[in-house]
Enzyme design. Structure first.
Site: not given
Ligand SMILES: *[C@@H]1O[C@H](CO)[C@@H](O)[C@H](O)[C@H]1NC(C)=O
Ligand SMILES: *[C@@H]1O[C@H](CO)[C@@H](O)[C@H](O)[C@H]1NC(C)=O
Ligand SMILES: *[C@@H]1O[C@H](CO)[C@@H](O)[C@H](O)[C@H]1NC(C)=O
Ligand SMILES: *[C@@H]1O[C@H](CO)[C@@H](O)[C@H](O)[C@H]1NC(C)=O
Ligand SMILES: *[C@@H]1O[C@H](CO)[C@@H](O)[C@H](O)[C@H]1NC(C)=O
Ligand SMILES: *[C@@H]1O[C@H](CO)[C@@H](O)[C@H](O)[C@H]1NC(C)=O
Length: 822
Positions: A536, A539, A541-542, A652
């Protein structure tokens, strides 16, 4: 033992020598002495040892095979915990009843035959079971070392030069002794029950905010209950900036911690033996020894009242004082297991959700079920609050504070407590068919339906019998008052408020809400996402994948990268995230933590992220939708900053992390991740420079501690983008310009415009795609708020709570408030 044998042989030789000298008297005397010695040898204990050398061991069969510290303050050896079950423990010497301060195998006792603690020749100390199974090891490796029990109660493995290779002080169980340092790796774990040694559900450690906390922690539920979770850290006198995570109790009885928390024993002074224990009831107590009676008395406690610890009475249970702490069930509930209150209570009458059954609310004054609020509104009327709970199938009860109008609809009932002056009232949902006047008097734990519901907890709090009596009278009076008030209030509500039908069932919402935050297996998630097929987004973080869970819920599965924590800490951070319910925050359903895999499972939000719709033309946002998003995001952040169980900074905030649900209701994603991830990490503190260029507050670049105001700044940027419809990094016109400079310049211009008192400029600023279709008052207000949020000086930025207030002010109020807001 061995020494004795030498003497024996020596005497034997001497006596034969003397016999050879033909001195019959001497010979007889010697033989007698010899017999006495033999007797002594059989009955006397061996000379106590304070250290274990290499190649020697302590054996479980022999009670006297123990280590004693040089001044005989502490003893170390095997301790019987059950029939034929032993632990290896340290306890205070010479007390009437054994007080264990440290145990190596509390959840894994060894057999009463053949178990040993051995110091091997390579310097490793090991505990082995009867069959030689290794239960525990110090993993030390030095052929010079020996093991010694010190007078501080510390068992150490050290080299001849004094270097400590291993010490029991580094691995506390439920007790901290004077001079035992409590640090970032230390954790106290309570015992499971009175007199038991095995691990219980209460823990104490320095959390990721550097605060020393007490927490109820089981796989199902977890919550911090001390320091007072209603307050922010600083309101509790705790500092969050000192990352050294260091605490120690000194010889005088003063405790000092790096979070600026300190206390003194009531008997402050030297020469008193003390211990600080996290008791099985979740309270942290400092005990001092009365040397004349050899008993312990309490010289400090963390929780002034036993009921403040969480989950003492299980789910739906309530901790009450009558006058000692007891568990009880609320009306309409019955106890699950009278012998074990931690199993809580269950409803006697089910509330059928899908049929349009009618419900009523039952008042429990001065009661609170802490946590598990799925929503929060303040300044609501009682009726409005009641309606929220009534309309939502998953609502079990709601809390309501009269003065402030604070409204807390609850999805589950945990941590129940009731005491005069609690300042909070709970209104329990019960079926209308139940005759409330029949159940009302059964509130005080005297419910005849609950079999013996008064099971005592925390009875062993000694040394306060006089106080007890005082409280008995006080509570006697209060309870009478309480019962009358309950009757009064109940009849009052019944009379005043007409029963209303429960609206259309909210099946879907109900299922999503009621399903617990849980652990998933990696296999399960692999299957759900069809081997991570549909990505999807991706970012910092993963990557995030779409998946369908076994119960057919559509989920977003995020594969985290760079997670610093071990499995356990990861779990405890997460169980906290799992308890956050707010309509403007993405609902977390669970997680997976297996080997190196760290995944988060959350609801799938259908309309994608804000950046796609706002900047990339995947649709178009009308003004009303933009305003709604601004309000929703502000509410979500306000909840994280102010209302949440713990204080959460997002770190964030940007359009990519704002997802759009049905009717463009915004939901913030990725909250709580700041603590989990190690980006550019300086270890335990919130690592430096998280967030995204263009959205990060100036203090990220300085050494100031990071507060919620960084989110306020980022929110300000998002507000401007919502109004202008262009990403801030695309405002750059000149070559080589930095996004920060552009933002500064635009802000100066906006300030000048705002001060000019004119409004025409706003039309040029607002997104031209709207074609003039916007509410200029709202637009002006959004810009004005954004300008405040973007102040360099963070103390000048408003809190998210006041941003919400501003946004929700009606148009006519707007003019009068605009000035005061600046
Ligand atoms: C212990 O130390 C020796 C020598 O320093 C080394 O050869 C050996 O591998 C070490 N053993 C362990 C288990 O670390
Ligand atoms: C942090 O705590 C430690 C231990 O209590 C203390 O020595 C140190 O001075 C503290 N640092 C700050 C900046 O307060
Ligand atoms: C730390 O505690 C002292 C007194 O106990 C207080 O004066 C000081 O303001 C506290 N510092 C912080 C940052 O809370
Ligand atoms: C309470 O808050 C929720 C979400 O924050 C909102 O949807 C709801 O409309 C509010 N209710 C009232 C009566 O303000
Ligand atoms: C409820 O119970 C009370 C006392 O038993 C009784 O007087 C009253 O009539 C009942 N009310 C209803 C609606 O059944
Ligand atoms: C806890 O244990 C102590 C000592 O064994 C005993 O005196 C006390 O009554 C116990 N408390 C409870 C609540 O069982």
């Amino acid at each position: 033992m061995i020494k004795g044998m030498y003497w024996f042989v020596f005497l034997l030789c001497s006596s034969t020598q003397f016999s050879a000298m033909r001195n019959p008297t001497l010979s007889t005397i010697l033989t007698l002495l010899f017999l006495v010695f033999l007797l002594l040898l059989t009955f006397a204990s061996p000379s106590p040892r304070s250290s274990l050398t290499r190649h020697s061991y302590l054996s479980v069969e022999d009670d006297s095979d123990i280590l004693i510290s040089p001044k005989n303050s502490f003893t170390c050896g095997f301790h019987e915990v059950g029939s034929n079950a032993f632990t290896f423990s340290i306890w205070f010497s010479n007390l009437n009843s054994k007080t264990i301060v440290w145990t190596v195998n509390r959840d894994n006792p060894v057999n009463g035959h053949g178990s040993r603690v051995t110091m091997r020749k390579d310097g490793n100390v090991v505990l082995t079971d009867y069959d030689g199974t290794l239960i525990w090891t110090t993993s030390t490796n030095s052929t010079q070392a020996h093991t010694q029990l010190l007078d501080t109660g510390n068992l150490v493995v050290k080299d001849p030069d004094g270097t400590i290779l291993w010490q029991s002080f580094d691995y506390p169980t439920d007790t901290l002794l004077p001079n035992q340092v409590f640090n970032r790796n230390s954790k106290l774990v309570s015992a499971a029950a009175n007199g038991s040694l095995s691990s219980g559900p209460y823990i104490s450690y320095f959390d990721s905010n550097n605060v020393l906390i007490l927490m109820y922690d089981t796989p199902e539920f977890a919550s911090v209950y001390w320091p007072d979770p209603e307050n922010k850290a600083w309101e509790n006198g705790r500092a969050t900036y000192n990352g050294s995570k260091y605490a120690v109790l000194d010889d005088m009885g003063q405790f000092v911690s790096s979070d600026n928390w300190t206390f003194k024993a009531s008997d402050l002074g030297p020469g008193i033996r003390r211990r600080m224990t996290l008791d099985y009831d979740g309270n942290l107590r400092l005990y001092s020894l009365d040397e004349s009676t050899k008993t312990w008395s309490i010289s400090w406690v963390a929780l002034s009242s036993v009921c403040l610890a969480h989950s003492l009475c299980g789910r739906n249970g309530i901790c009450v004082y009558s006058p000692t702490p007891q568990c009880t069930c609320p009306p309409g509930f019955e106890v699950n297991d009278p012998s074990d209150w931690s199993k809580g209570c269950k409803r006697k009458y089910n509330i059928a959700c899908h049929q349009s059954h009618q419900v009523q609310f039952f008042a429990l004054p001065d009661t609170d079920f802490w946590g598990y609020d799925f929503n929060y509104n303040s300044s609501l009327s009682f009726r409005a609050c009641r309606k929220i709970c009534k309309m939502d199938c998953s609502c079990e009860a709601f809390g309501y504070k009269k003065g402030t109008g604070d409204c807390f609809p609850k999805i589950e009932l945990h941590n129940g407590k009731s005491y005069p002056g609690a300042g909070n009232n709970i209104f329990l949902k019960i079926p209308r068919s139940v005759n409330a006047s029949k159940i009302s008097p059964r509130l005080q734990g005297h419910d005849p339906v609950c079999n013996n519901p008064e099971v005592s907890i925390g009875k062993d709090i000694r040394g306060r019998s006089t106080e007890k009596k005082k409280w008995a009278n006080f509570y006697g009076f209060i309870s009478a008052f309480f019962v009358i008030e309950v009757l009064f209030v109940t009849f009052g509500w019944l009379f005043i408020f007409r029963r209303e039908k429960l609206s259309a069932p909210m099946e879907e919402g109900y299922r999503a809400m009621s399903t617990q935050f849980r652990r998933f297996t990696y296999k399960e998630l692999k299957r759900a996402t069809r081997n991570f097929k549909e990505e999807l987004g991706r970012g910092g973080s993963g990557a995030v994948y779409k998946g369908v869970l076994d119960d057919e819920r559509v989920a977003a599965v995020k594969k985290l990268e760079d997670v610093i924590q071990g499995e356990e800490e990861f779990h405890s951070e997460l169980s906290f995230i799992g308890r956050i319910y707010h309509m403007n925050l993405v609902r977390m359903w669970g997680f997976c933590s297996e080997h190196s895999h760290r995944l988060l499972v959350s609801e799938f939000v259908e309309n994608g992220s804000l950046d796609k719709v706002l900047f990339h033309g995947d649709g178009f946002l009308r003004w009303s939708e933009r305003f709604k998003i601004a309000v929703g995001v502000a509410k979500g952040l306000a909840y994280l900053h102010h209302e949440c169980l713990e204080w959460v900074i997002h770190c964030d905030v940007k359009p990519e992390n704002i997802l759009l649900g049905q009717n463009f209701e915004p939901k913030i994603a990725d909250f709580g991740l700041a603590k989990l991830l190690n980006r550019g990490g300086s270890g335990q503190n919130l690592s430096r420079i998280q967030g995204t260029r263009g959205y990060i507050a100036p203090e990220w670049a300085s050494s100031l501690p990071i507060t919620g105001k960084v989110d306020v700044y980022s929110y300000g940027v998002v507000l401007l983008e919502l109004v202008k419809g262009v990403r801030v990094s695309d405002w750059i016109i000149g070559r080589g310009e930095e996004v920060e400079m552009v933002l500064r310049r635009s802000l100066e211009l906006l300030k000048v415009n705002l001060e000019s008192g004119q409004e025409s400029w706003i039309c040029d600023f607002v997104d031209s795609r709207l074609d003039g279709q916007f509410n200029s008052k709202e637009a002006l207000m959004m810009v004005e708020i954004a300008v405040c949020c973007l102040e360099d000086e963070r103390s000048k930025r408003p809190s998210m709570e006041s941003v919400v207030h501003m946004l929700l002010l009606s148009d006519d109020e707007l003019n009068s408030h605009a000035a005061s807001f600046q």
